[in-house]
Enzyme design. Structure first.
Site, PDB file in Angstrom:
ATOM      1  N   GLU A 347     -70.307  -4.505  -1.888  1.00 22.75           N
ATOM      2  CA  GLU A 347     -69.156  -4.711  -2.780  1.00 22.75           C
ATOM      3  C   GLU A 347     -69.501  -5.477  -4.060  1.00 22.75           C
ATOM      4  O   GLU A 347     -68.739  -6.345  -4.482  1.00 22.75           O
ATOM      5  CB  GLU A 347     -68.040  -5.449  -2.029  1.00 22.75           C
ATOM      6  CG  GLU A 347     -67.509  -4.653  -0.855  1.00 22.75           C
ATOM      7  CD  GLU A 347     -66.426  -5.403  -0.071  1.00 22.75           C
ATOM      8  OE1 GLU A 347     -65.365  -4.814   0.129  1.00 22.75           O
ATOM      9  OE2 GLU A 347     -66.658  -6.560   0.339  1.00 22.75           O
TER      10      GLU A 347
HETATM   11  C1  ACM Z   1     -68.206  -5.513   4.181  1.00 23.28           C
HETATM   12  O1  ACM Z   1     -67.291  -5.355   5.002  1.00 23.28           O
HETATM   13  N1  ACM Z   1     -67.916  -5.780   2.918  1.00 23.28           N
HETATM   14  C2  ACM Z   1     -69.593  -5.399   4.554  1.00 23.28           C
END
Ligand code: ACM
Length: 537
Positions: A347
């Site tokens: 992310e």
């Molecule tokens: C995640 O759940 N951002 C690895």
């Protein structure tokens, strides 16, 4: 079976459905009986409620073992490590049974537990053979294999064996022959100690409960936007400032080196390896808030106590970013004896993509420089990875995530399976679950169990998969009892997915064994979710 010893059998229940039970009286006098009214410990399938289900379990209905006040744990000609495993098991059983259980090198007698690492190399690191007759014998190739076998024995003993205070006997185990070894070498769970901080004792509690199901890896998510939780002497503000808060603005915390060593040691005593994660280049607000020079604009943002994701990034072009990470990975590597370091990589929404592709190999090189292998979330598979790396799938069977998993395989990386729509333990069970999230969907117990790591993603097969891990993110979980509520009863199922051959697993059979865990959890005071589809005992 061998040296006789006076033993008194009062009643031995008929233990297996469809098999005429034996009623033993006095010193081993056998008289046939029937199943009627007996067999309180038997399950409907006739096998004990073992999780994970062993590779092979054969009942020996004519045999039974009873632990009593004369029982010893016999360890002959073994390493000190096996003796240590034996002593720890003796201490654990002493609390509930009150028996002394001396660790001995005398020949084993009836009522003794004998442990050996003289088993064949083909048993691997974790395999074992367990025989229950007048004695219990565990044969493995390593002390770890002996430990896994003792974990099975723990589950074979009555649930009250888990008690912290002395309980009345008898301590009887039905005769059996078990041969067992895991399907995958990595069977893990992750605890997010960044969003909410968990104390050393709380982490130990989680280790205790995970260990009962042969989980062998605890991934600790030690740094995120909301808090930095591991001491780094060369960058002290990471913890003194960056670790000071948690989600909601309550006081956070961090582990000193001494405390982290205590967690590592406690985990190792349970044959659980710690995988420390420092999430980069996103999820780094706690670090950016602690050191202005890590920011591209040289200005430190405030601490963050919300639950948004994807808004922070290390400054990819700045040399200090790599000086920082070199120090951090060095000090984390020094604190963590396991072979892996997790560098996050998920992310990174505000990291320019070209810069992300440049960053990951540089960060990975700083991990391998310390003699560790790289683990990261699936996004890292878009970049060239050092040999031996692991990409952790956290998709929802969506095309992008599946493609990343295939990219990992294509470059020879291992895939660790953590599909968010099956094993994210922070997802609610149903719409009434009082905490947890829903972005990956609701995850009832069956959905967490009914999937297979080798068939979930096209192009990722058994030999590409290193194992399974059930992550537990703590945005909504501020107490270990809430962690338990989300992990139990789902975590044991994930442990079984990692251990038991796929062909031997079925939900209908599993849920009966799962229901059989309730008496143990009541005694261990586990705050589990009593899902109504499980036939709880
Ligand atoms: C995640 O759940 N951002 C690895």
């Amino acid at each position: 079976m061998t040296s006789p010893r006076t033993r008194t059998f009062t009643l031995v229940a008929g233990l297996f459905v469809g098999v005429p039970a034996l009623l033993l009286t006095g010193a081993g006098v056998a008289a046939p009986s029937t199943q009627e009214g007996l067999g309180a410990q038997a399950t409907q399938t006739g096998t004990p409620d073992l999780i994970p289900r062993p590779v092979s379990y054969e009942a020996s209905p004519d045999d039974e073992f009873e632990l009593d006040k004369l029982s010893q744990i016999v360890v002959t000609g073994e390493s000190g490590e096996t003796r240590t495993v034996a002593s720890r098991f003796a201490r654990q059983l002493h609390r509930s049974t009150g028996f002394g259980l001396p660790v001995s090198t005398q020949p084993a007698r009836d009522g003794d537990i004998s442990l050996s690492t003289k088993g064949s190399e083909s048993l691997g690191d974790e395999g074992y053979q367990l025989t229950v007759d007048d004695q219990v014998s565990i044969v493995a190739h390593t002390a770890e294999g002996v430990f896994r076998g003792l974990t099975t024995l723990r589950q074979l003993l009555p649930p009250k064996v888990e008690a912290q205070t002395r309980q009345p006997g008898p301590w009887v185990v039905e005769g059996a022959e078990i041969t067992d070894e895991p399907r995958f070498p990595y069977r893990g769970t992750m605890l997010d100690v960044s969003r909410h901080f968990f104390s050393v004792d709380e982490v130990k509690r989680y280790i205790d409960l995970a260990s009962l199901y042969k989980i062998n890896t605890l991934h600790m998510h030690l740094a995120d936007d909301q808090g930095w939780r591991i001491q780094v002497d060369s960058w002290p503000r990471l913890t003194t400032y960056g670790g000071s808060l948690e989600v909601g603005g309550t006081p956070g915390g961090s582990y000193t080196k001494r405390q982290f060593a205590e967690i590592v040691r406690y985990a190792a005593d349970h044959y659980i390896e710690i995988v420390p994660e420092i999430d980069t280049p996103g999820h780094t607000n706690a670090a950016l808030a602690s050191y202005a020079e890590l920011n591209c604009d040289g200005i430190a943002p405030p601490l963050y106590t919300g639950t948004d994701v994807g808004f922070s990034s290390l400054c990819i072009p700045k040399p200090i970013t790599y000086e920082f990470l070199d120090d951090v990975f060095r000090e984390v590597a020094e604190q963590s004896p396991g072979p892996r370091i997790h560098l996050g990589g998920d992310e990174a929404h505000v990291t320019p993509h070209e810069q992300y592709l440049e960053f990951v190999p540089k960060a990975a090189a700083l991990v391998t420089k310390r003699g560790k292998t790289v683990q990261g979330w699936q996004e890292i598979a878009e970049t060239p990875l050092p040999p031996g790396s692991t990409a952790q799938y956290w998709g929802t069977e969506d095309p992008r995530s599946d493609g990343l998993a295939r990219m990992a395989v294509a470059q020879g990386a291992e895939v660790l399976m953590s599909p968010a729509n099956h094993v994210y333990l922070d997802m609610k069970y149903d719409e009434n679950t009082p905490y947890g999230l829903t972005w990956a969907g609701l995850i009832p117990v069956q959905k967490s169990y009914d999937w297979d790591p080798a068939t979930l993603v096209d192009g990722v097969s058994e030999e590409d998969v290193v194992g399974v891990e059930a992550p537990l993110w703590s945005e909504t979980l501020d107490e270990i009892s809430k962690v338990e509520f989300m992990a139990f009863p789902r975590l044991p199922g994930v442990a079984e997915i990692g251990w038991t051959p796929a062909a031997d697993r079925s939900w209908d059979e599993y849920k009966g064994r799962l229901g059989g865990q309730a008496p143990r959890w009541e005694i261990l005071d586990v705050n589990y979710f009593a899902a109504e589809e499980i036939p709880w005992q």
